[in-house]
Motif scaffolding. Sequence first.
Motif, mmCIF file in Angstrom:
data_model
loop_
_atom_site.group_PDB
_atom_site.id
_atom_site.type_symbol
_atom_site.label_atom_id
_atom_site.label_comp_id
_atom_site.label_asym_id
_atom_site.label_seq_id
_atom_site.Cartn_x
_atom_site.Cartn_y
_atom_site.Cartn_z
ATOM 1 N N TYR A 238 -1.248 -0.844 9.752
ATOM 2 C CA TYR A 238 -2.289 -0.678 8.734
ATOM 3 C C TYR A 238 -3.474 -1.594 9.043
ATOM 4 C CZ TYR A 238 0.899 1.726 5.443
ATOM 5 O OH TYR A 238 1.765 2.612 4.825
ATOM 6 N N GLY A 239 -4.676 -1.150 8.694
ATOM 7 C CA GLY A 239 -5.856 -2.006 8.747
ATOM 8 C C GLY A 239 -6.016 -2.741 10.063
ATOM 9 N N PRO B 187 0.787 -1.245 0.000
ATOM 10 C CA PRO B 187 0.000 0.000 0.000
ATOM 11 C C PRO B 187 0.815 1.290 0.000
ATOM 12 C CG PRO B 187 0.224 -0.772 2.228
ATOM 13 C CD PRO B 187 0.952 -1.778 1.361
ATOM 14 N N ASP C 251 -13.742 2.841 7.725
ATOM 15 C CA ASP C 251 -12.290 3.039 7.726
ATOM 16 C C ASP C 251 -11.934 4.489 7.406
ATOM 17 O OD1 ASP C 251 -11.169 0.706 8.513
ATOM 18 O OD2 ASP C 251 -11.084 -0.186 6.545
ATOM 19 N N ARG D 140 10.169 2.223 12.076
ATOM 20 C CA ARG D 140 9.630 1.989 10.733
ATOM 21 C C ARG D 140 10.692 2.295 9.687
ATOM 22 N NH1 ARG D 140 6.933 -1.631 10.400
ATOM 23 N NH2 ARG D 140 8.348 -2.036 12.132
ATOM 24 N N TYR E 131 5.649 2.585 -1.123
ATOM 25 C CA TYR E 131 6.126 1.204 -1.157
ATOM 26 C C TYR E 131 6.827 0.865 -2.469
ATOM 27 C CZ TYR E 131 4.798 -0.546 3.375
ATOM 28 O OH TYR E 131 4.753 -0.776 4.723
ATOM 29 N N VAL F 153 -2.893 4.573 4.107
ATOM 30 C CA VAL F 153 -4.109 3.877 3.671
ATOM 31 C C VAL F 153 -4.725 3.175 4.886
ATOM 32 C CG1 VAL F 153 -5.027 2.011 2.253
ATOM 33 C CG2 VAL F 153 -3.275 3.541 1.333
ATOM 34 N N PRO F 154 -5.991 3.469 5.226
ATOM 35 C CA PRO F 154 -6.593 2.874 6.430
ATOM 36 C C PRO F 154 -6.648 1.356 6.390
ATOM 37 C CG PRO F 154 -7.904 4.735 5.666
ATOM 38 C CD PRO F 154 -6.894 4.442 4.589
ATOM 39 N N SER F 155 -7.043 0.795 5.250
ATOM 40 C CA SER F 155 -7.147 -0.654 5.133
ATOM 41 C C SER F 155 -6.746 -1.089 3.727
ATOM 42 C CB SER F 155 -8.583 -1.133 5.414
ATOM 43 O OG SER F 155 -8.695 -2.510 5.104
ATOM 44 N N PRO F 156 -5.497 -1.503 3.537
ATOM 45 C CA PRO F 156 -5.034 -1.926 2.217
ATOM 46 C C PRO F 156 -5.871 -3.043 1.601
ATOM 47 C CG PRO F 156 -3.169 -1.559 3.644
ATOM 48 C CD PRO F 156 -4.395 -1.446 4.515
ATOM 49 N N GLU G 88 -1.366 -6.145 4.753
ATOM 50 C CA GLU G 88 -1.505 -4.962 5.595
ATOM 51 C C GLU G 88 -0.310 -4.935 6.550
ATOM 52 O OE1 GLU G 88 -6.321 -4.269 5.563
ATOM 53 O OE2 GLU G 88 -5.415 -5.015 7.415
ATOM 54 N N GLU H 37 -8.991 -1.426 0.412
ATOM 55 C CA GLU H 37 -8.635 -0.438 -0.605
ATOM 56 C C GLU H 37 -8.369 -1.107 -1.958
ATOM 57 O OE1 GLU H 37 -7.129 3.466 -2.013
ATOM 58 O OE2 GLU H 37 -8.321 2.868 -0.284
#
Length: 217
Positions: A89-90, A57, A215, A99, A128, A61-64, A85, A67
């Motif tokens: 994420y998600g 993703p 989301d 990270r 990504y 993005v809230p929920s790959p 995810e 999405e």
Amino acid sequence: MVVLVVLLLGTILQAVFRHFEIKKINELAYGQTVNVDGRKMKVEVVGNGTKTIVILPALGVPSPILEFRQLAGLLSEHFTVITIEPFGYGLSDGTDKERSIENISKELHTCLEILGYTEYYLLSHSIYGAYSIYYSNQYPNEVKGIIGLDSSVPGMYSDIPAVINFLEDIFPYVGKVKTTVGISRFTSLFNPDFGIPAVVGYEWTSEEKKAVKMDYS
């Protein structure tokens, strides 16, 4: 003063709505769970093609899985498609690990290794794309190619004015503020398809639409 009152009221209402929606979101139980470094990472695998595509993703993005579900559904007619995810994420767990590109790549590789995939293409969106280049250099025998979806690449911001870089950096935080004070939710009230990508050849179910709207709100 009126603006501050409206923002405060929106923040309170948003917190109340989210309190009740979190349980609904957790009950969605989409995809499958992979244990990576003692934490839960969500993935969804569709299709059974001989070639495998791994979807990664963009930032924020809230929920790959939701999405990219419509894209994964279309690609699954010819490929095995894995949507991951990453941590944070998600429905995947968060993590206190830095990270860094090294940690993120290692976690993704561990996930795919546990799933049993050793050859695949990376379909990478935005940030990504840059991560995928690093990943492919770390695991050259596994990555068969990179498919860029509006991808970032190393050095792409070197000639961009500083103000544009600044705007790019704060964009995810602007989105978070809009959600926190209820602006995104308010917008969705007047737009039944708010946050729901439209792709020819794929129809969202009512449950999927509800999940996506939660989301993004």
